[in-house]
Each structure stands twice: as structure tokens, then as C-alpha cells.
Motif scaffolding. Structure first.
Motif, PDB file in Angstrom:
ATOM      1  N   ASP A 185       0.853  -1.192   0.000  1.00 63.59           N
ATOM      2  CA  ASP A 185       0.000   0.000   0.000  1.00 63.59           C
ATOM      3  C   ASP A 185       0.887   1.238   0.000  1.00 63.59           C
ATOM      4  O   ASP A 185       1.595   1.502   0.958  1.00 63.59           O
ATOM      5  CB  ASP A 185      -0.962   0.008   1.187  1.00 63.59           C
ATOM      6  N   MET A 186       0.846   1.973  -1.112  1.00 59.81           N
ATOM      7  CA  MET A 186       1.632   3.188  -1.273  1.00 59.81           C
ATOM      8  C   MET A 186       0.793   4.187  -2.055  1.00 59.81           C
ATOM      9  O   MET A 186       0.160   3.810  -3.049  1.00 59.81           O
ATOM     10  CB  MET A 186       2.946   2.904  -2.014  1.00 59.81           C
ATOM     11  N   PRO A 187       0.768   5.449  -1.658  1.00 66.57           N
ATOM     12  CA  PRO A 187      -0.116   6.424  -2.292  1.00 66.57           C
ATOM     13  C   PRO A 187       0.143   6.550  -3.794  1.00 66.57           C
ATOM     14  O   PRO A 187       1.267   6.710  -4.242  1.00 66.57           O
ATOM     15  CB  PRO A 187       0.207   7.739  -1.573  1.00 66.57           C
ATOM     16  N   GLN A 188      -0.931   6.437  -4.565  1.00 69.60           N
ATOM     17  CA  GLN A 188      -0.935   6.563  -6.025  1.00 69.60           C
ATOM     18  C   GLN A 188      -0.072   5.507  -6.730  1.00 69.60           C
ATOM     19  O   GLN A 188       0.262   5.672  -7.909  1.00 69.60           O
ATOM     20  CB  GLN A 188      -0.483   7.966  -6.459  1.00 69.60           C
ATOM     21  N   ARG A 189       0.260   4.426  -6.019  1.00 65.38           N
ATOM     22  CA  ARG A 189       1.130   3.412  -6.614  1.00 65.38           C
ATOM     23  C   ARG A 189       0.667   1.983  -6.358  1.00 65.38           C
ATOM     24  O   ARG A 189       0.718   1.155  -7.262  1.00 65.38           O
ATOM     25  CB  ARG A 189       2.564   3.580  -6.076  1.00 65.38           C
ATOM     26  N   ALA A 190       0.283   1.677  -5.158  1.00 65.68           N
ATOM     27  CA  ALA A 190      -0.029   0.296  -4.805  1.00 65.68           C
ATOM     28  C   ALA A 190      -1.150   0.287  -3.767  1.00 65.68           C
ATOM     29  O   ALA A 190      -1.288   1.240  -2.987  1.00 65.68           O
ATOM     30  CB  ALA A 190       1.220  -0.394  -4.244  1.00 65.68           C
ATOM     31  N   PRO A 191      -1.957  -0.820  -3.792  1.00 66.09           N
ATOM     32  CA  PRO A 191      -1.688  -2.057  -4.520  1.00 66.09           C
ATOM     33  C   PRO A 191      -1.955  -1.965  -6.024  1.00 66.09           C
ATOM     34  O   PRO A 191      -2.685  -1.107  -6.502  1.00 66.09           O
ATOM     35  CB  PRO A 191      -2.643  -3.062  -3.866  1.00 66.09           C
ATOM     36  N   MET A 192      -1.331  -2.944  -6.705  1.00 73.15           N
ATOM     37  CA  MET A 192      -1.609  -3.218  -8.107  1.00 73.15           C
ATOM     38  C   MET A 192      -1.981  -4.701  -8.183  1.00 73.15           C
ATOM     39  O   MET A 192      -1.277  -5.549  -7.623  1.00 73.15           O
ATOM     40  CB  MET A 192      -0.383  -2.963  -8.976  1.00 73.15           C
ATOM     41  N   ALA A 193      -3.079  -5.005  -8.842  1.00 73.17           N
ATOM     42  CA  ALA A 193      -3.483  -6.400  -9.021  1.00 73.17           C
ATOM     43  C   ALA A 193      -4.185  -6.509 -10.363  1.00 73.17           C
ATOM     44  O   ALA A 193      -5.057  -5.690 -10.693  1.00 73.17           O
ATOM     45  CB  ALA A 193      -4.404  -6.846  -7.891  1.00 73.17           C
ATOM     46  N   LEU A 194      -3.820  -7.517 -11.143  1.00 71.25           N
ATOM     47  CA  LEU A 194      -4.310  -7.599 -12.511  1.00 71.25           C
ATOM     48  C   LEU A 194      -4.182  -9.010 -13.059  1.00 71.25           C
ATOM     49  O   LEU A 194      -3.340  -9.794 -12.623  1.00 71.25           O
ATOM     50  CB  LEU A 194      -3.520  -6.654 -13.407  1.00 71.25           C
ATOM     51  N   PHE A 195      -5.055  -9.320 -14.008  1.00 71.52           N
ATOM     52  CA  PHE A 195      -4.847 -10.456 -14.887  1.00 71.52           C
ATOM     53  C   PHE A 195      -3.972  -9.961 -16.033  1.00 71.52           C
ATOM     54  O   PHE A 195      -4.280  -8.933 -16.658  1.00 71.52           O
ATOM     55  CB  PHE A 195      -6.161 -10.996 -15.438  1.00 71.52           C
ATOM     56  N   SER A 196      -2.909 -10.669 -16.314  1.00 68.94           N
ATOM     57  CA  SER A 196      -1.964 -10.248 -17.348  1.00 68.94           C
ATOM     58  C   SER A 196      -1.882 -11.312 -18.428  1.00 68.94           C
ATOM     59  O   SER A 196      -1.597 -12.480 -18.134  1.00 68.94           O
ATOM     60  CB  SER A 196      -0.578 -10.036 -16.728  1.00 68.94           C
ATOM     61  N   TRP A 197      -2.154 -10.895 -19.667  1.00 66.72           N
ATOM     62  CA  TRP A 197      -1.998 -11.868 -20.744  1.00 66.72           C
ATOM     63  C   TRP A 197      -0.750 -11.568 -21.553  1.00 66.72           C
ATOM     64  O   TRP A 197      -0.278 -10.440 -21.619  1.00 66.72           O
ATOM     65  CB  TRP A 197      -3.236 -11.954 -21.608  1.00 66.72           C
ATOM     66  N   LEU A 198      -0.234 -12.628 -22.166  1.00 62.57           N
ATOM     67  CA  LEU A 198       0.874 -12.532 -23.111  1.00 62.57           C
ATOM     68  C   LEU A 198       0.476 -13.361 -24.317  1.00 62.57           C
ATOM     69  O   LEU A 198       0.261 -14.577 -24.219  1.00 62.57           O
ATOM     70  CB  LEU A 198       2.174 -13.054 -22.491  1.00 62.57           C
ATOM     71  N   LYS A 199       0.358 -12.693 -25.459  1.00 61.70           N
ATOM     72  CA  LYS A 199      -0.158 -13.350 -26.645  1.00 61.70           C
ATOM     73  C   LYS A 199       0.852 -14.334 -27.242  1.00 61.70           C
ATOM     74  O   LYS A 199       2.048 -14.261 -26.961  1.00 61.70           O
ATOM     75  CB  LYS A 199      -0.561 -12.297 -27.682  1.00 61.70           C
TER      76      LYS A 199
END
Length: 414
Positions: A298-312
Motif C-alpha cells: 500500500d503506497m499512495p498513487q502506486r499500490a496495490p496493483m493487481a491484474l490479470f496479465s496476458w501474453l499473446k
């Protein structure tokens, strides 16, 4: 210093009327550019301006043409046109040191000292080993501005941290050293961790972090089938994914090796830059609930980051390093065809569905998908367990102070 200094050779140009040879010709952008610089050498400013405007109107316009246009617009005191021309030059050549210096000069003219600093720094980092004299003068000016602006930032930063309880004598020695390293008071020894922004010394060097120090990994892995089910719904609308690397407009552009705006590496965010993405969370309520149980950074304007990430299929993420070594990046593979791989430092692994790991992204790392199918993983960031609560508070306070100083949202990546 404003942008006038960079155009000193042009301010002496006479205001001759436009010559006939500069009108009515159907010539290439390259030829117009050549004519523009010839006019500058002849001290014919109106002809130079006409030529550079012609050179930048159609296809084939070069960064050199936009630089010439910027300088001649500046000599005419057309500051808005000067800025627009520099932006076009940087769009074509993001690492052009001349354009970066001029962008910094333009921001200084607008009294935006804080925004100018990263452009001057970028100019110096992209400078050739033996610049020609005219560029060297620009780079010397950039170096002087960096020294002045960096001291201004450091003074502001230390004052803000003091208000948040930081005392170099009694606070975390590691953070005190990290602050000295970040502000250039001390230099760090080279090592495998190469963060682009912040380095906290004294942390154990692990490319892939030991599993036995991450007690929450088994619970995450146990939820694989649930997460994969929600991912299937998300993938039914591939338009909800966006390129992971998006071009920035308020900061110097890095060399993303073709990944900026590229759908080959795309993301579906649940948290982005510390903010929830409510529409996406509503589509993935169980994934959101499971992630909420993780020790998210947890960081202001930065985290958390959570995502589904695809690579074609056939895509490759080029080698790169992350922002700071105080966090770990977690991968939970959900769709993994054969011939996919991931390298962190000197160690290469293959993803296996449902088998998670966490790694230090300040190590040089890269990924590839050599298969004919899509690869998708869940990615999120967590605090390193060996970063103390005091250090976490000071890091958050430091980042908030930097954002206040800059006055613009930070550039951040997972």
C-alpha cells in the motif's frame, strides 16, 4: 534559465522577406528540412520558419525537422508553437537529448521547475559519449539545472519527512542510508538489485523469494480454480484488456522496446496505482475477496496493483527492472501453454498452473510465450516481509512528498 538561451544563435537572424525560392515547390519533407537549416545559416529567419513548417506538415516529417521548427518558433517568441513542436519531436524520438533539454527549457519558461527536472535528467542519461559542441552546451546547461533542481527537491523531501517523524540519528538506519543514496549524497555498490527509483539497503538478495517465508502462498494456490473461473468470464470480452505499457504525456518516455501501446502484453486491473477498479471488481468478486486477504503493498498513487496479465502467442516481454526493492511481485499462473518461460537474474523457470511464486522485480527479468496459445497469470504486489512497519511508513511518506513536489501523478509500474 528559460528557453531563450538555447536559441541564442537564432535571435540574431535578420527578418528578411520570404524568398521566391522557398515557395511554390513540391519537395520532400527531408528537402524542406535541409532548406530550413540552410536558411538558419544564412540568417534568414522567415525563410527558415516557412521551410520547417512545410517540412512538418505532411508524411515523412522527422524529429530533426520538428527541432528546427521549435527553435525558429522560439526565435519568433511563439512559445506555444515551440512547445508543440518539441512534443512532436519527442513523440518521434523519445530519447533525443536535444529535444529533452528543450522540453525542460520550455517547462522552466512556464515556471514549472519540478516538471523540468526529469527531462533534464533524461537528456543527460541519453547523451552520446562525445556530443558535438552545440549539444554539449545544451547538456552542460541541463547538468547545471539538475544540480540546482535536485537540491531543491532534497530540501523539500527532508523537511516533509521530518514532519512525519524521520530523524537521521534515531530512525531506521537503512532508510536513512536509502535517502542518502536516492539524493546522491552517497553511492551504492553494484549488485543484482537495480531499482529504477528507490533502493533500501540491507535486504537479502533473492531473485525468487523463498516460499517458506511467504505463509500466504498455499491459500492463494488453493483458490486457483475459483480464480480461473472468473478469469474465463473476463476473457469473454477481450476488449476489457488494455496494453500494460501505455505512453506517458507528462514525463520523458523510456525505451519500451516496442511494448508501449502493444496489445501483446495487456492487463485487466482490479487495483491500479493504489485505487480500486470497481467495475472490474464487480466482475471478479471472489478474486477480489481472495486478494484482499493477501499482504498487499500500500503506497499512495502506486499500490496495490493487481491484474490479470496476458501474453499473446509469440510475444516476448523484453528485459527490464522494477521501481523499488521493498516489494515483491507475485505470479499465480492460470492459463499456461507449453513453451512459456520467465527469467529473473540468472534463474529461468516455467510457469505451472496453480503454482505461485514471488520475486524481486528489481532484478533484470523477462518473459516469453513461444506457444500458439494465450498465457494468462494473476499478478499483484506485496510488501517484502523484512521491511519493517517504520520503514513502510517512511517510504509512504517519502512518496507522498515526492508527489506533492512534482504536482503531477507519478509514473508507476508493477
Amino acid at each position: 534559465m528559460g528557453p531563450h538561451g538555447c536559441a541564442s544563435t537564432l535571435t540574431q537572424v535578420s527578418s528578411k522577406p520570404q524568398t521566391a525560392s522557398m515557395t511554390g515547390q513540391h519537395i520532400s519533407a527531408e528537402e524542406w528540412t535541409r532548406k530550413g537549416f540552410e536558411a538558419i545559416r544564412a540568417k534568414d529567419l522567415p525563410a527558415a520558419l516557412d521551410a520547417f513548417r512545410a517540412a512538418t506538415q505532411g508524411p515523412g516529417a522527422s524529429a530533426e525537422a520538428f527541432l528546427g521548427l521549435a527553435l525558429t518558433e522560439l526565435a519568433h517568441r511563439n512559445h506555444d508553437a515551440f512547445g508543440a513542436a518539441i512534443d512532436r519531436a519527442l513523440a518521434l524520438e523519445p530519447q533525443n537529448p536535444k529535444a529533452l533539454v528543450l522540453k525542460g527549457d520550455g517547462l522552466m519558461h512556464d515556471n514549472n521547475r519540478r516538471a523540468a527536472l526529469p527531462f533534464y535528467r533524461a537528456a543527460l542519461s541519453n547523451a552520446p559519449a562525445n556530443p558535438p559542441p552545440s549539444l554539449k552546451r545544451d547538456l552542460d546547461r541541463a547538468a547545471a539545472m539538475v544540480a540546482s533542481l535536485a537540491q531543491d527537491l532534497e530540501d523539500f523531501l527532508r523537511a516533509e519527512l521530518e514532519r512525519e517523524g524521520f530523524n537521521p540519528s534515531t530512525s531506521s538506519p537503512r532508510f536513512a542510508l536509502a535517502l542518502d543514496l536516492m539524493t546522491g549524497r552517497r553511492e551504492r555498490n553494484p549488485g543484482p538489485q537495480q531499482p529504477r527509483m528507490f533502493f533500501l539497503p540491507g535486504l537479502a538478495e533473492h531473485g525468487f523469494y523463498p516460499r517458506d517465508k511467504l505463509a500466504w502462498l498455499p491459500a492463494l494456490e488453493a483458490a486457483t480454480s475459483t480464480l480461473k473461473g472468473e478469469l474465463s468470464n473476463v476473457l469473454s470480452d477481450t476488449g476489457s484488456f488494455a496494453p500494460y505499457v501505455m505512453p506517458e504525456t507528462n514525463a520523458p518516455q523510456r525505451d519500451y522496446q516496442g511494448m508501449a501501446g502493444n496489445q501483446d502484453w495487456s492487463a485487466y486491473y482490479l487495483w491500479k496505482n493504489g485505487a480500486e477498479v470497481p467495475a472490474n471488481m464487480a466482475q471478479c468478486p471472489q478474486t477480489t475477496a481472495i486478494l484482499s486477504q493477501m499482504p498487499l503493498c500500500d503506497m499512495p498513487q502506486r499500490a496495490p496493483m493487481a491484474l490479470f496479465s496476458w501474453l499473446k502467442p509469440g510475444a516476448r516481454i523484453p528485459p527490464h527492472q522494477g521501481m523499488m526493492n521493498t516489494r515483491l511481485i507475485c505470479h499465480l499462473p492460470l492459463i499456461v501453454p507449453a513453451d512459456c518461460g520467465f527469467r529473473v537474474g540468472a534463474e529461468t523457470r516455467s510457469w505451472q498452473e496453480g503454482h505461485a511464486w514471488a520475486f524481486d522485480d528489481t532484478y533484470d527479468h523477462e518473459a516469453w510465450n513461444r506457444s500458439a496459445d494465450l498465457r494468462v497469470i494473476l499478478i499483484f504486489d506485496v510488501w517484502r516481509p523484512d521491511v519493517t512497519p517504520e520503514e513502510r511508513h517512511l517510504i509512504r511518506s517519502m512518496l507522498a512528498a515526492i508527489d506533492t513536489y512534482a504536482g503531477v501523478p507519478p509514473r508507476w509500474e508493477i
